[in-house]
Motif scaffolding. Structure first.
Motif, short mmCIF file in Angstrom:
data_model
loop_
_atom_site.label_atom_id
_atom_site.label_comp_id
_atom_site.label_asym_id
_atom_site.label_seq_id
_atom_site.Cartn_x
_atom_site.Cartn_y
_atom_site.Cartn_z
N ARG A 1 35.02 55.01 55.22
CA ARG A 1 35.04 53.65 54.67
C ARG A 1 34.11 52.71 55.45
NH1 ARG A 1 40.78 50.94 53.78
NH2 ARG A 1 40.85 52.75 52.38
N ASP A 2 34.17 52.75 56.78
CA ASP A 2 33.33 51.85 57.57
C ASP A 2 31.85 52.22 57.44
OD1 ASP A 2 33.75 54.26 58.87
OD2 ASP A 2 33.68 53.40 60.88
N TYR B 1 37.38 57.20 46.24
CA TYR B 1 36.75 56.38 47.28
C TYR B 1 35.23 56.42 47.08
CZ TYR B 1 36.11 61.00 49.41
OH TYR B 1 35.78 62.31 49.64
N ALA C 1 30.61 50.99 54.06
CA ALA C 1 30.44 49.54 54.14
C ALA C 1 29.16 49.18 54.89
CB ALA C 1 31.65 48.91 54.83
N ARG C 2 28.82 49.96 55.92
CA ARG C 2 27.58 49.70 56.66
C ARG C 2 26.36 49.92 55.78
NH1 ARG C 2 23.87 47.86 58.85
NH2 ARG C 2 22.95 48.39 60.87
N ARG D 1 24.89 56.42 45.07
CA ARG D 1 26.15 55.81 45.50
C ARG D 1 27.09 55.86 44.33
NH1 ARG D 1 29.83 51.88 45.54
NH2 ARG D 1 30.52 50.97 47.54
N ASP E 1 26.31 49.74 52.55
CA ASP E 1 26.33 48.72 51.50
C ASP E 1 25.61 47.45 51.94
OD1 ASP E 1 27.63 50.22 49.61
OD2 ASP E 1 29.63 49.42 50.08
N GLU E 2 25.52 47.24 53.25
CA GLU E 2 24.86 46.01 53.75
C GLU E 2 23.37 46.00 53.45
OE1 GLU E 2 25.66 45.79 57.89
OE2 GLU E 2 27.84 45.54 57.67
#
Length: 264
Positions: A250-251, A202, A254-255, A184, A257-258
């Motif tokens: 981006r979404d 990004y 973020a998913r 990442r 990253d959870e």
């Protein structure tokens, strides 16, 4: 005479990397008692019971069930940076190679090993990396993908019982794969506009592997999670091609990253 719960707690703490003295203090026993338990010199019947416990965890040698979330994560690590070697008399060791830069990853790997099988987990220092290892007669049962040669030179297909675990816990499986052969970071882009060059960056995830089968397992899990991805192949004749799976929206980042995040 101590209860099974005290012995299990001591062995579990040791598998997490705690010293014998720290384990003794935490369990309220002597230092020598902890060392006797570690080296298997407690009561003979108790040692045999531990062996039966290991067999009962094996989905091939008995009707036992593995800890599913720990196994899904460990399977991802194994497919990326793991291998199985033979010690003696049918006893194998499972080794996961972890970079020294990620100590938290080593601890999580050791914890998953101990949860999958009630075995002693130990670490072997290599140059720039550490092998997290554990011995058992059942590793080839638990990881039937083992075979001669490198993983990208042979077929990697999950058994039906493995597929059930991965489908039930795709987050843990993706986390294991990303922790082994993933990254990442930040992607930096330069774009020319009428007003000159524009720079922006990004976050993104990349997973790189030479095995088409392992890459397909990763993308199948991402599809199951509804995470969009792209793929590119780097041709490297006469060497094996490298396949990169990228998650950059981006979404989608973020998913991930959870439940993945940066390596610790």
């Amino acid at each position: 005479m101590y209860s099974r719960e005290v012995v299990d707690k001591a062995l579990h703490l040791h598998s997490q990397g705690h010293s014998d003295r720290a384990v003794a203090n935490a369990c309220g026993v002597s230092l020598w008692t902890v060392r006797h338990w570690r080296y298997g010199r407690r009561r003979g019947a108790d040692v045999e019971a531990r062996r039966r416990d290991r067999t009962s965890c094996c989905p091939k040698c008995s009707s036992g069930h593995l800890a599913p979330e720990a196994y899904a994560y460990l399977l991802g690590l194994y497919l990326g940076d793991g291998y199985i070697g033979r010690i003696r008399n049918g006893v194998d060791y499972l080794a996961i190679l972890c970079a020294d830069a990620w100590p938290e990853l080593m601890s999580e790997c050791a914890q998953a090993l101990a949860q999958v099988f009630p075995v002693k987990v130990y670490r072997v220092q290599r140059q720039g990396s550490t092998e997290v290892k554990a011995a058992s007669k059942h590793w080839r049962c638990v990881f039937p993908q083992h075979g001669p040669g490198r993983k990208h030179t042979r077929r990697i297909i999950l058994e039906p019982w493995q597929r059930e675990i991965v489908d039930a816990h795709p987050e843990k499986f993706v986390r294991g794969l990303m922790h082994s052969d993933g990254w990442r970071g930040v992607n930096r882009v330069r774009q020319r506009t009428p007003r000159g060059w524009k720079y922006y960056e990004y976050p993104r995830y990349d997973f790189v592997n030479a095995s088409r089968d392992i890459v397909n397992l990763m993308t199948d899990a991402l599809d199951l999670l509804g995470v969009p991805w792209t793929e590119r192949v780097q041709r490297r004749p006469p060497h094996q091609d490298r396949i990169t799976v990228s998650v950059a929206r981006r979404d989608a980042v973020a998913r991930l990253d959870e439940f993945v995040g940066a390596k610790g």
